[in-house]
Design a protein around this motif. Structure first.
Motif, mmCIF file in Angstrom:
data_model
loop_
_atom_site.group_PDB
_atom_site.id
_atom_site.type_symbol
_atom_site.label_atom_id
_atom_site.label_comp_id
_atom_site.label_asym_id
_atom_site.label_seq_id
_atom_site.Cartn_x
_atom_site.Cartn_y
_atom_site.Cartn_z
ATOM 1 N N UNK A 96 1.022 -1.097 0.053
ATOM 2 C CA UNK A 96 -0.043 -0.143 0.171
ATOM 3 C C UNK A 96 0.888 1.261 0.060
ATOM 4 N N UNK A 97 0.333 2.199 -0.770
ATOM 5 C CA UNK A 97 1.094 3.655 -0.732
ATOM 6 C C UNK A 97 0.180 4.636 -0.315
ATOM 7 N N UNK A 98 -1.212 4.588 -0.314
ATOM 8 C CA UNK A 98 -1.955 5.635 -0.381
ATOM 9 C C UNK A 98 -2.456 6.470 -1.215
ATOM 10 N N UNK A 99 -1.410 6.789 -1.857
ATOM 11 C CA UNK A 99 -1.902 7.664 -3.286
ATOM 12 C C UNK A 99 -0.888 7.582 -4.206
ATOM 13 N N UNK A 100 -0.683 8.397 -5.475
ATOM 14 C CA UNK A 100 0.221 8.096 -6.289
ATOM 15 C C UNK A 100 1.505 8.872 -5.971
ATOM 16 N N UNK A 121 3.510 11.392 -2.639
ATOM 17 C CA UNK A 121 3.678 12.553 -1.465
ATOM 18 C C UNK A 121 2.706 11.990 -0.369
ATOM 19 N N UNK A 122 1.973 10.641 -0.314
ATOM 20 C CA UNK A 122 1.500 10.357 0.746
ATOM 21 C C UNK A 122 2.294 9.409 1.691
ATOM 22 N N UNK A 123 1.883 9.130 3.009
ATOM 23 C CA UNK A 123 2.352 8.280 3.838
ATOM 24 C C UNK A 123 1.387 7.549 4.571
ATOM 25 N N UNK A 124 1.813 6.396 5.051
ATOM 26 C CA UNK A 124 0.753 5.639 5.891
ATOM 27 C C UNK A 124 1.564 5.294 7.089
ATOM 28 N N UNK A 125 0.711 5.774 8.071
ATOM 29 C CA UNK A 125 1.147 5.518 9.571
ATOM 30 C C UNK A 125 0.205 4.526 10.297
ATOM 31 N N UNK A 126 0.854 3.538 10.862
ATOM 32 C CA UNK A 126 0.073 2.676 11.772
ATOM 33 C C UNK A 126 -0.488 3.422 13.081
ATOM 34 N N UNK A 161 -8.750 8.201 5.773
ATOM 35 C CA UNK A 161 -8.534 7.318 4.728
ATOM 36 C C UNK A 161 -7.717 6.344 5.242
ATOM 37 N N UNK A 162 -7.851 5.015 4.880
ATOM 38 C CA UNK A 162 -7.245 3.916 5.516
ATOM 39 C C UNK A 162 -6.796 2.950 3.980
ATOM 40 N N UNK A 163 -5.481 2.639 3.802
ATOM 41 C CA UNK A 163 -4.953 1.658 2.800
ATOM 42 C C UNK A 163 -4.235 0.677 3.624
ATOM 43 N N UNK A 164 -4.536 -0.729 3.234
ATOM 44 C CA UNK A 164 -3.830 -1.611 3.853
ATOM 45 C C UNK A 164 -4.590 -2.570 4.675
ATOM 46 N N UNK A 165 -3.868 -3.282 5.650
ATOM 47 C CA UNK A 165 -4.618 -4.275 6.641
ATOM 48 C C UNK A 165 -4.853 -3.498 7.971
ATOM 49 N N UNK A 166 -5.970 -3.323 8.507
ATOM 50 C CA UNK A 166 -5.972 -2.931 9.814
ATOM 51 C C UNK A 166 -5.516 -4.340 10.600
ATOM 52 N N UNK A 167 -5.105 -4.046 11.959
ATOM 53 C CA UNK A 167 -4.687 -5.088 12.815
ATOM 54 C C UNK A 167 -5.331 -4.948 14.101
ATOM 55 N N UNK A 168 -6.074 -6.131 14.421
ATOM 56 C CA UNK A 168 -6.932 -6.189 15.385
ATOM 57 C C UNK A 168 -5.748 -6.187 17.074
ATOM 58 N N UNK A 169 -5.888 -5.433 17.945
ATOM 59 C CA UNK A 169 -5.058 -5.807 19.117
ATOM 60 C C UNK A 169 -5.993 -5.471 20.085
ATOM 61 N N UNK A 170 -6.481 -6.829 20.520
ATOM 62 C CA UNK A 170 -7.637 -7.116 21.450
ATOM 63 C C UNK A 170 -7.083 -7.576 22.829
ATOM 64 N N UNK A 171 -7.170 -6.725 23.924
ATOM 65 C CA UNK A 171 -7.017 -7.477 25.246
ATOM 66 C C UNK A 171 -8.295 -7.865 25.852
ATOM 67 N N UNK A 172 -8.356 -9.360 25.904
ATOM 68 C CA UNK A 172 -9.705 -9.734 26.460
ATOM 69 C C UNK A 172 -9.573 -10.790 27.352
ATOM 70 N N UNK A 173 -10.523 -11.086 28.100
ATOM 71 C CA UNK A 173 -10.554 -12.492 29.010
ATOM 72 C C UNK A 173 -11.872 -12.999 28.801
ATOM 73 N N UNK A 174 -11.690 -14.486 29.206
ATOM 74 C CA UNK A 174 -13.050 -15.339 29.149
ATOM 75 C C UNK A 174 -13.044 -16.001 30.316
ATOM 76 N N UNK A 176 -9.178 -0.480 1.145
ATOM 77 C CA UNK A 176 -8.667 0.959 0.743
ATOM 78 C C UNK A 176 -9.984 1.918 0.639
ATOM 79 N N UNK A 177 -10.292 2.362 1.972
ATOM 80 C CA UNK A 177 -11.459 3.156 2.192
ATOM 81 C C UNK A 177 -11.391 4.472 2.766
ATOM 82 N N UNK A 178 -12.322 5.497 2.472
ATOM 83 C CA UNK A 178 -12.622 6.583 3.014
ATOM 84 C C UNK A 178 -13.668 6.794 3.792
ATOM 85 N N UNK A 179 -13.405 7.066 5.056
ATOM 86 C CA UNK A 179 -14.601 7.321 6.317
ATOM 87 C C UNK A 179 -15.012 8.668 5.586
#
Length: 658
Positions: free
Chosen positions: A420-424, A426-431, A513-526, A593-596
């Motif tokens: 992913x690059x975000x755009x053609x 000048x763009x940057x992708x930050x986690x 805008x997001x481009x790439x794979x979101x990553x779930x970081x779930x702190x959970x108990x059962x 590759x979505x824009x909210x």
């Protein structure tokens, strides 16, 4: 007649009658005197020859020999007058005869219109279309093995899909004088897996491969499992695909609603037993390999191709809402792109489609409208010139960007240098962490010390969360079935359930805008000893949408997946979860590759079942969930933590502009 006359005539008459019957009896016993038989000639010819004089193509059906002597049924369609024409080859397990007989027509277009045929590209491009039944299916000889592995530990025979493709191409070049000697292979889904196989020790005449929505890794995130959770609604496919060579044996049901069908059986293993599925070889392998062991790892095509030299150009086609194989294309892109040092052999297309929609009308998907036919754009502006460049003699160089990505939300195509690059430029992708916070809020600010440390819900296996509104339909693409649309279903029904947590942001003042794979970081108990975790990233539309009132408040899944808790520490070795202990569950969500848009909100839903698409986790650790017993299925209290040091968040691939 006087008595005297009667006395003279009667003996004569009796003698005459006796002589008649005696003669008839002798005649009946004389084999040289047969009665006349009444027959009608068979009006059906021994072999029908169909005149093709006025057709705009000719059709040939041949049996092509492989190196082990097995012959594969192959249909060859040649445009009338074809000379020095390139070949487009798919190798489906779905009947070459049916895929080339969509209509009773003298024209090539109608007979091809349908699954796996980018018809405009084939017909307008003047390609020779060759469709072949894989070994063991329909009219081909040999043994069928689901996704037959390469020769090696999982396949001791000398033949596989790589060698079969090589031998087929070799035969075609020697027997089709109408060809220019250049071959391209393409296909969708299972047929998309086969163009990947063709890249292993490819024939020199293979000039291009186009895997569309390919099956790549059946355990990590394609057809059979997602992160260890079994996709049990594919059991009918396994049954019908393997029970007979021609798919005539049909899966039967006892309920209209698949939710009831799968609940009635209990476990997936028990449902398979009720249907006699253990007779099918691939089902037995699934039962034996519920974890990510060498059986799955050694046949994952991204891992295989990472070790292969890059010899032919590849265009990977990915659907952003692929309800079947959402993992594969991106995984292969990651594996082989680093070897593309000149940035001219690995191409990627991301479209706003369901599985295979790129060859159909794609101006909409479910309730979503894209303002243009995105499938037609792909076929006309991307696929057609790409194939022509590599396959047609004297074709102009195609101006195809390394990545063509449709930006959902904004609804526009982007030409990108890589993914992913975000755009053609000048763009940057930050986690960027998007935190699940107290009060079911969602924001970019980290949790505060005095905030409520967690939210909780009760997960009851007796009442699992439906993956879509009931009645749940089977997997299907015709008639009443809307299987292809489930990933864009409105999620409001789920967000209102007590066993689903829905964290929501404030209304957005600027687009995100997001481009790439979101990553779930779930702190959970059962409170149990095993658990599933479903995380859904959702675009919440404004309460009212002008001109499209049905989208008011719509909750659109942008990226979502499931993770089976027993694999938190190791995908190969399942382990019981320690009850009540907050643990980190980290896993990738599908590419987006979505824009909210401004005025929308972002939502994250968390739940512990997605039924009946995925089998239920009993929430009690058992060695093999396929054989969980009714007593193993127990309620559990699930907690999602959002406190300092125990923060749950979605890591967004956030695009920033200069």
């Amino acid at each position: 007649m006087t008595p005297a006359v009667r006395r003279r005539v009667f003996p004569v008459l009796v003698s005459a009658i006796a002589a008649f019957f005696l003669a008839a009896g002798v005649a009946a016993q004389n084999p040289s005197q047969k009665p006349t038989e009444t027959t009608l000639a068979n009006e059906t010819p021994a072999q029908l020859k169909v005149p093709q004089d006025i057709w705009d193509y000719s059709r040939r059906e041949v049996m092509i020999p492989m190196r082990d002597g097995v012959k594969l049924h192959t249909v060859i369609l040649l445009p009338k007058g074809a000379k020095t024409a390139p070949i487009l080859l798919p190798r489906p397990p779905y009947s070459a005869s049916e895929l080339t007989s969509r209509a009773a027509s003298a024209h090539l277009g109608p007979i091809l219109w349908g699954y796996d045929n980018a018809t405009e590209v084939i017909v307008e491009g003047g390609y020779i279309r060759v469709v072949q039944d894989v070994r063991g299916k329909y009219a081909s000889e040999g043994d069928y093995v689901m996704n037959r592995p390469l020769h090696g530990p999982l396949n001791p025979t000398p033949v596989d899909h790589s060698t079969d493709t090589y031998d087929t191409i070799d035969w075609l070049l020697k027997n089709l004088p109408e060809s220019n000697g250049k071959v391209g292979i393409l296909g969708i889904s299972y047929d998309g897996f086969l163009p990947l196989m063709a890249l292993v020790s490819p024939h020199p005449a293979l000039k291009v491969s186009v895997p569309m929505n390919p099956m790549v890794d059946g355990w990590m995130g394609d057809d059979w499992f997602h992160n260890g959770a079994f996709r049990q609604q594919n059991m009918p496919y396994i049954y019908e695909q393997e029970a007979t060579p021609d798919n005539k044996a049909k899966w039967w049901v006892s309920h209209f609603d698949d939710y009831d069908e799968y609940m009635h059986a209990g476990s997936a293993g028990e449902l398979g037993r009720e249907h006699g599925l253990e007779q099918v070889g691939f089902w037995r392998k699934i039962l034996e390999h519920p974890s990510y062991d060498t059986f799955w790892q050694q046949q994952a095509m991204d891992k295989i191709l990472a070790t292969q030299p890059l010899k032919a150009p590849v265009m990977l086609v990915h659907s952003l809402w692929d309800q079947e194989d959402i993992y594969g294309a991106i995984a292969v892109y990651k594996a082989i792109k680093p070897k593309d040092t000149n940035n001219d052999k690995v191409f990627l297309v991301l479209g706003p489609w369901h599985h295979g929609q790129e060859i159909e009308d794609a101006s909409s998907l479910g309730a979503l409208k894209f303002s243009s036919d995105t499938g037609l754009h792909f076929r006309k502006e991307i696929l057609a010139p790409f194939l022509a460049h590599y396959l047609k003699d004297g074709a102009p160089k195609a101006d195809i960007a390394p990545v063509n990505a449709f930006e959902t939300g904004a609804n526009k195509w982007e030409r990108l240098p890589a993914w992913p690059t975000g755009c053609s430029s000048g763009c940057a992708i930050h986690a960027t962490p998007l935190y699940l916070s107290a009060g079911l809020k969602l924001n970019f600010a980290a949790p505060k010390p005095n905030d409520t440390p967690f939210d909780e819900y009760t997960s009851d296996p007796a009442k699992p969360v439906p993956y879509r509104a009931r009645p749940n339909q089977p997997v299907g693409y015709s008639g009443r079935f809307t299987w292809s649309q489930w990933l864009v279903d409105d999620q409001r029904e789920a967000s209102g359930r007590p066993d689903v947590l829905a964290f929501v942001s404030d209304e957005l003042r600027e687009p995100v805008k997001i481009s790439g794979q979101p990553v779930a970081n779930l702190v959970a108990s059962t409170s149990g000893t095993d658990s599933d975790w479903v995380v859904k990233l959702i675009d919440v539309y404004p309460d009212e949408v002008a001109g499209q009132e049905e989208m008011g408040g719509y909750q659109l899944m942008v990226s979502a997946d499931i993770f089976r808790g027993r694999y938190r520490e190791s995908l190969e070795t399942p382990k019981a979860v320690e009850p009540y202990k907050p643990l980190l569950y980290k896993f990738d969500l599908p590419t987006t590759n979505h824009v909210f848009l401004r005025g929308h909100r972002i939502m994250v839903q968390v739940q512990s079942s997605w039924f009946p698409l995925y089998d239920r986790n009993p929430q009690t650790f058992v060695p093999n969930i396929f054989w969980a017993k009714p007593a193993d299925y127990r309620k559990a209290t699930q907690r999602i933590y959002h406190a300092p040091g125990q923060a749950s968040f979605i890591e967004l691939p956030l695009v920033t502009t200069p």
